[in-house]
Design a protein around this motif. Structure first.
Motif, mmCIF file in Angstrom:
data_model
loop_
_atom_site.group_PDB
_atom_site.id
_atom_site.type_symbol
_atom_site.label_atom_id
_atom_site.label_comp_id
_atom_site.label_asym_id
_atom_site.label_seq_id
_atom_site.Cartn_x
_atom_site.Cartn_y
_atom_site.Cartn_z
ATOM 1 N N ALA A 165 2.576 13.536 -5.488
ATOM 2 C CA ALA A 165 1.429 13.713 -4.677
ATOM 3 C C ALA A 165 2.033 14.514 -3.336
ATOM 4 C CB ALA A 165 0.532 12.518 -4.483
ATOM 5 N N ILE A 166 2.960 13.954 -2.673
ATOM 6 C CA ILE A 166 3.429 14.318 -1.382
ATOM 7 C C ILE A 166 3.906 15.880 -1.429
ATOM 8 C CG2 ILE A 166 5.504 14.106 0.205
ATOM 9 C CD1 ILE A 166 5.616 10.960 -0.490
ATOM 10 N N ASP A 167 4.297 16.189 -2.851
ATOM 11 C CA ASP A 167 4.751 17.637 -2.930
ATOM 12 C C ASP A 167 3.529 18.454 -3.168
ATOM 13 O OD1 ASP A 167 7.303 16.981 -2.258
ATOM 14 O OD2 ASP A 167 7.968 16.802 -4.330
ATOM 15 N N ASN A 168 2.748 17.886 -3.404
ATOM 16 C CA ASN A 168 1.451 18.854 -4.338
ATOM 17 C C ASN A 168 0.042 18.534 -3.519
ATOM 18 O OD1 ASN A 168 2.709 20.267 -6.604
ATOM 19 N ND2 ASN A 168 3.595 18.277 -7.012
ATOM 20 N N VAL A 169 -0.030 17.588 -2.706
ATOM 21 C CA VAL A 169 -1.263 17.622 -1.867
ATOM 22 C C VAL A 169 -1.301 18.207 -0.712
ATOM 23 C CG1 VAL A 169 -3.232 15.803 -1.199
ATOM 24 C CG2 VAL A 169 -2.013 15.437 -3.244
ATOM 25 N N ARG A 170 -2.264 19.060 -0.336
ATOM 26 C CA ARG A 170 -2.289 19.704 0.893
ATOM 27 C C ARG A 170 -2.368 18.625 2.115
ATOM 28 N NH1 ARG A 170 -7.324 18.804 3.255
ATOM 29 N NH2 ARG A 170 -9.028 19.129 1.565
ATOM 30 N N SER A 171 -2.176 19.405 3.335
ATOM 31 C CA SER A 171 -2.202 18.808 4.480
ATOM 32 C C SER A 171 -3.882 18.364 4.799
ATOM 33 C CB SER A 171 -1.863 19.550 6.012
ATOM 34 O OG SER A 171 -2.038 18.865 6.886
ATOM 35 N N GLY A 172 -3.922 17.104 5.038
ATOM 36 C CA GLY A 172 -5.131 16.491 5.102
ATOM 37 C C GLY A 172 -5.996 16.245 4.081
ATOM 38 N N GLY A 173 -5.227 16.087 2.735
ATOM 39 C CA GLY A 173 -5.915 15.782 1.632
ATOM 40 C C GLY A 173 -5.366 14.359 1.603
ATOM 41 N N ILE A 174 -6.104 13.531 0.578
ATOM 42 C CA ILE A 174 -6.042 12.118 0.392
ATOM 43 C C ILE A 174 -5.453 11.699 -0.769
ATOM 44 C CG2 ILE A 174 -7.519 9.942 0.539
ATOM 45 C CD1 ILE A 174 -9.423 11.263 2.498
ATOM 46 N N VAL A 175 -4.561 10.827 -0.636
ATOM 47 C CA VAL A 175 -4.030 10.030 -1.878
ATOM 48 C C VAL A 175 -4.418 8.589 -1.869
ATOM 49 C CG1 VAL A 175 -1.892 9.341 -3.022
ATOM 50 C CG2 VAL A 175 -2.016 11.281 -1.685
ATOM 51 N N VAL A 176 -5.017 8.113 -3.186
ATOM 52 C CA VAL A 176 -5.305 6.830 -3.213
ATOM 53 C C VAL A 176 -4.820 6.112 -4.562
ATOM 54 C CG1 VAL A 176 -7.737 5.388 -3.694
ATOM 55 C CG2 VAL A 176 -7.860 7.478 -2.430
ATOM 56 N N GLY A 177 -4.402 4.662 -4.303
ATOM 57 C CA GLY A 177 -3.714 4.017 -5.192
ATOM 58 C C GLY A 177 -4.625 2.734 -5.536
ATOM 59 N N ASP A 178 -5.052 2.585 -6.641
ATOM 60 C CA ASP A 178 -5.719 1.049 -6.980
ATOM 61 C C ASP A 178 -4.725 0.231 -7.457
ATOM 62 O OD1 ASP A 178 -7.958 -0.336 -7.076
ATOM 63 O OD2 ASP A 178 -8.602 0.285 -9.131
#
Ligand code: SAM
Length: 234
Positions: A165-178
């Motif tokens: 995700a760090i390599d493929n989600v754009r700046s300002g995008g959101i990562v969520v882990g359940d």
């Protein structure tokens, strides 16, 4: 939660009261996170079809809806589909033309998810990829960058999914882990967690990476029962 807890928290940094009762939580859910028939059917039918009842609930679905819209996501990834319950929440929050790529290892789960997604009228917004997420994620690089990534699969691989995700989600995008509380064991040593030791170590690494300001501008935990960790890409 059967009774109202009035104890003051002794956890530094938490507010003064604990007012959540089951009735209060049900009232709030009905008010702000109502499910329609399609979503309810997926949630209630999943265990009847022999799948484990390990999907998120309506409140968590509404949190995903909020986060997808907050970062104006159009292109999203989900690791861990099960029967497509969370996929439908995410896809509905995407604008017309948006796409969710959801990844599922078990053929039976992927098939039921496809059926549920079709029944919910969301097949144009969701692609179910069947197989091991570690392999499929590499093939999804070319369809990026992504705006939103929801991680909800095998816990030991959360750090690996987060690196992707760090390599493929754009700046300002959101990562969520359940399941970020790791079923109440997050704070234990691997030794004390016994069989869950590898998962505990993985979730601790996952969270410390989410809190790493080299990658994320902010990280917070939504204190759902399971713990939902979220971070904004730098
Ligand atoms: C907790 S469930 C997902 C629930 C779903 N997100 C929801 O809330 O409706 C986790 C799913 O991840 C799948 N899974 C586990 N390991 C996986 C892997 N390596 N690759 C892809 N899927 C995996 C499981 O088969 C299971 O269906």
């Amino acid at each position: 939660m059967a009774q109202l807890l009035r104890k003051k928290s002794n956890h530094a940094g938490v507010g003064t009261g604990e007012y959540r009762s089951e009735k209060l939580l049900n009232f709030v859910s009905a008010l702000i996170a109502p499910e329609d028939g399609a979503l309810r059917k997926i949630r209630l039918e999943t265990p009847k079809r022999g799948l484990p009842p390990i999907n998120i609930g309506p409140d968590e679905g509404k949190i995903l809806d909020f986060l997808v819209k907050a970062c104006r996501a159009q292109n999203a990834v989900e690791v861990g589909t099960l029967a497509g319950y969370s996929s439908c929440w995410i896809a509905r929050a995407l604008p017309e033309g948006g796409m969710l790529h959801t990844l599922e290892y078990e053929a039976k789960h992927a098939q039921l998810a496809r059926d549920n997604i079709r029944a919910a009228g969301l097949e144009s917004k969701i692609t179910v990829h069947e197989g091991d997420a570690s392999v499929i994620l590499s093939s999804l690089v070319k369809s990026g960058p992504y705006d939103f990534c929801f991680i909800d699969a095998d816990k030991v691989n959360y750090p690996r999914y987060l690196r992707w995700a760090i390599d493929n989600v754009r700046s300002g995008g959101i990562v969520v882990g359940d399941n970020a509380y790791l079923f109440g064991k997050l704070h234990l040593s691997a030794k004390k967690a016994k069989n869950d030791g590898p998962a505990v170590e993985a979730m601790q690494e996952f969270l410390s990476t989410m809190a790493d300001t080299r990658f994320f501008s902010s990280c917070a935990m939504i204190p759902t029962g399971e713990g939902m960790a979220m971070a904004v890409m730098k």
